[in-house]
Design a protein around this motif. Structure first.
Motif, short mmCIF file in Angstrom:
data_model
loop_
_atom_site.label_atom_id
_atom_site.label_comp_id
_atom_site.label_asym_id
_atom_site.label_seq_id
_atom_site.Cartn_x
_atom_site.Cartn_y
_atom_site.Cartn_z
N MET A 1 -34.63 18.95 -64.02
CA MET A 1 -35.40 18.53 -65.19
C MET A 1 -35.34 17.02 -65.33
SD MET A 1 -34.77 21.37 -68.17
CE MET A 1 -33.00 21.20 -68.29
N GLY A 2 -35.24 16.36 -64.21
CA GLY A 2 -35.15 14.91 -64.25
C GLY A 2 -33.73 14.45 -64.06
N ASP B 1 -27.74 10.19 -80.51
CA ASP B 1 -29.17 10.39 -80.69
C ASP B 1 -29.89 9.68 -79.56
OD1 ASP B 1 -31.71 10.77 -81.46
OD2 ASP B 1 -31.60 9.59 -83.30
N PHE B 2 -30.33 10.44 -78.59
CA PHE B 2 -30.99 9.86 -77.43
C PHE B 2 -32.50 9.79 -77.59
CE2 PHE B 2 -26.97 11.11 -75.42
CZ PHE B 2 -26.67 9.93 -74.78
N GLN B 3 -32.99 10.21 -78.73
CA GLN B 3 -34.44 10.17 -78.91
C GLN B 3 -34.94 8.74 -78.70
OE1 GLN B 3 -36.29 12.91 -79.42
NE2 GLN B 3 -34.38 14.03 -79.23
N TRP C 1 -22.98 12.06 -71.37
CA TRP C 1 -24.08 12.32 -70.43
C TRP C 1 -25.34 12.72 -71.18
CZ3 TRP C 1 -19.06 13.76 -69.39
CH2 TRP C 1 -18.49 13.18 -68.25
N GLU C 2 -26.42 12.16 -70.69
CA GLU C 2 -27.74 12.43 -71.24
C GLU C 2 -28.52 13.23 -70.21
OE1 GLU C 2 -30.00 8.85 -71.29
OE2 GLU C 2 -31.56 9.63 -72.59
N GLY D 1 -33.37 11.86 -72.97
CA GLY D 1 -33.73 12.03 -74.37
C GLY D 1 -32.88 13.05 -75.08
N ALA D 2 -32.02 13.74 -74.35
CA ALA D 2 -31.21 14.79 -74.97
C ALA D 2 -29.74 14.61 -74.62
CB ALA D 2 -31.68 16.16 -74.53
#
Ligand SMILES: [Zn+2]
Length: 104
Positions: free
Chosen positions: A39-40, A93-95, A67-68, A72-73
């Motif tokens: 998923m990337g 908050d990785f948004q 870890w992200e 974004g998550a």
């Protein structure tokens, strides 16, 4: 890094004094892209610091990893402490999306 908020609290194992680190005191560095897991890319961030307890002078080490994944998550975190126990950690908050345009 602005993806963290809140406070990291660590408690000295020797004397019980709690030391707080605000999110702007932490200096997370990207640890390089991880594996593409379908998923990337997975992104890692780490922050290491050493300080002496205010009260007893005992040396305390913090080794903090986040870890992200997917981008974004928030995926996972790991806080390793030497000389202290954890009382609380940051929230994430990785948004990374632009603010919604309310005047559209
Ligand atoms: Zn102490």
């Amino acid at each position: 890094m602005s993806f963290i908020s809140g406070t990291l609290s660590v408690k000295c194992k020797k004397c019980g004094t709690v030391t707080d680190f605000d999110s702007d005191e932490a200096d997370f560095e990207p640890t390089g892209g991880g594996d593409d897991r379908g998923m990337g890319q997975e992104n890692g961030y780490s922050w290491e610091t050493t300080f002496n307890c205010d009260k007893c002078g005992s040396e305390i080490e913090i080794d903090y990893e986040v870890w992200e994944y997917p981008v974004g998550a928030f995926n996972n975190d790991d806080v390793r402490l030497s000389g202290a126990t954890e009382e609380g950690r940051y929230s994430y908050d990785f948004q990374d999306e632009p603010e919604p345009d309310e005047f559209e």
